[in-house]
Design a protein around this motif. Structure first.
Motif, mmCIF file in Angstrom:
data_model
loop_
_atom_site.group_PDB
_atom_site.id
_atom_site.type_symbol
_atom_site.label_atom_id
_atom_site.label_comp_id
_atom_site.label_asym_id
_atom_site.label_seq_id
_atom_site.Cartn_x
_atom_site.Cartn_y
_atom_site.Cartn_z
ATOM 1 N N GLU A 158 29.359 16.512 28.228
ATOM 2 C CA GLU A 158 29.677 16.216 27.039
ATOM 3 C C GLU A 158 29.266 14.840 26.524
ATOM 4 O OE1 GLU A 158 30.251 18.642 25.019
ATOM 5 O OE2 GLU A 158 30.249 19.858 26.853
ATOM 6 N N ARG A 159 29.086 13.692 27.580
ATOM 7 C CA ARG A 159 28.765 12.429 27.387
ATOM 8 C C ARG A 159 27.621 11.721 28.103
ATOM 9 N NH1 ARG A 159 31.297 8.607 30.554
ATOM 10 N NH2 ARG A 159 32.501 9.625 31.951
ATOM 11 N N VAL A 160 27.107 10.858 27.576
ATOM 12 C CA VAL A 160 25.844 10.318 28.734
ATOM 13 C C VAL A 160 26.834 9.303 29.619
ATOM 14 C CG1 VAL A 160 24.094 8.581 28.525
ATOM 15 C CG2 VAL A 160 24.499 10.002 26.600
ATOM 16 N N VAL A 161 26.538 9.578 30.782
ATOM 17 C CA VAL A 161 26.838 8.825 31.899
ATOM 18 C C VAL A 161 26.010 7.848 32.259
ATOM 19 C CG1 VAL A 161 28.032 8.741 34.456
ATOM 20 C CG2 VAL A 161 28.607 10.589 32.680
ATOM 21 N N ASP A 162 26.305 6.640 32.488
ATOM 22 C CA ASP A 162 25.204 5.449 33.214
ATOM 23 C C ASP A 162 25.051 5.649 34.621
ATOM 24 O OD1 ASP A 162 23.881 3.160 33.680
ATOM 25 O OD2 ASP A 162 25.618 1.752 33.228
#
Length: 147
Positions: A22-26
């Motif tokens: 669901e989100r961009v992880v670094d």
């Protein structure tokens, strides 16, 4: 965009894609421990496994794992099992997933595979609609046993 076999340098980015849909992880925040190192080395050294990445410049936008399975069905033709399909959360909806899957299917076809199969968690209803739009049919029920 390039589809290529993942290298060890891609491992943090691949793990970031798998960490959260669901989100961009670094990728810099991902801890690559010994278990991940062993798993990557096993995939990399096995000619029946490919960890593929879709890359634009230096950025990994998507990934999947393809496992080629010999069998007696389909007159001895190999089949490919595709798993861990991911596209970066901020790049979904622009056709990258379709391109990733098309290229993976093309690779399987060139290898002589007679069937492409995949698994997807039952909760991933958007992914199921996506796979159906690519022509995949729900033909079997799958079962898993956690060990």
């Amino acid at each position: 965009m390039i589809l290529r076999t993942a290298t060890r340098a891609d491992l943090p980015a691949v793990l970031a894609l798998l960490a959260d849909e669901e989100r961009v992880v670094d990728p810099a925040s991902v801890v690559v421990d010994e278990a991940y190192e062993r798993a990557f080395a096993a995939i990399e050294s096995d000619r029946r496994n490919e960890l593929l990445v879709l890359v634009e410049g230096e950025t990994v936008l998507g990934c999947l794992q393809a496992t080629y399975i010999p069998g007696l069905g389909k007159h001895g033709a190999e089949r490919v099992l595709i798993e861990a399909v991911r596209i970066r959360a901020d790049r979904r909806g622009g056709g990258l997933g379709r391109e990733l899957m098309k290229r993976a299917v093309d690779r399987a076809r060139l290898r002589g595979c007679g069937l492409v199969q995949l698994t997807s968690n039952k909760r991933r209803t958007d992914a199921h609609r996506f796979y159906a739009s690519l022509g995949f049919a729900r033909s079997h029920d799958g079962f898993k046993l956690a060990l």
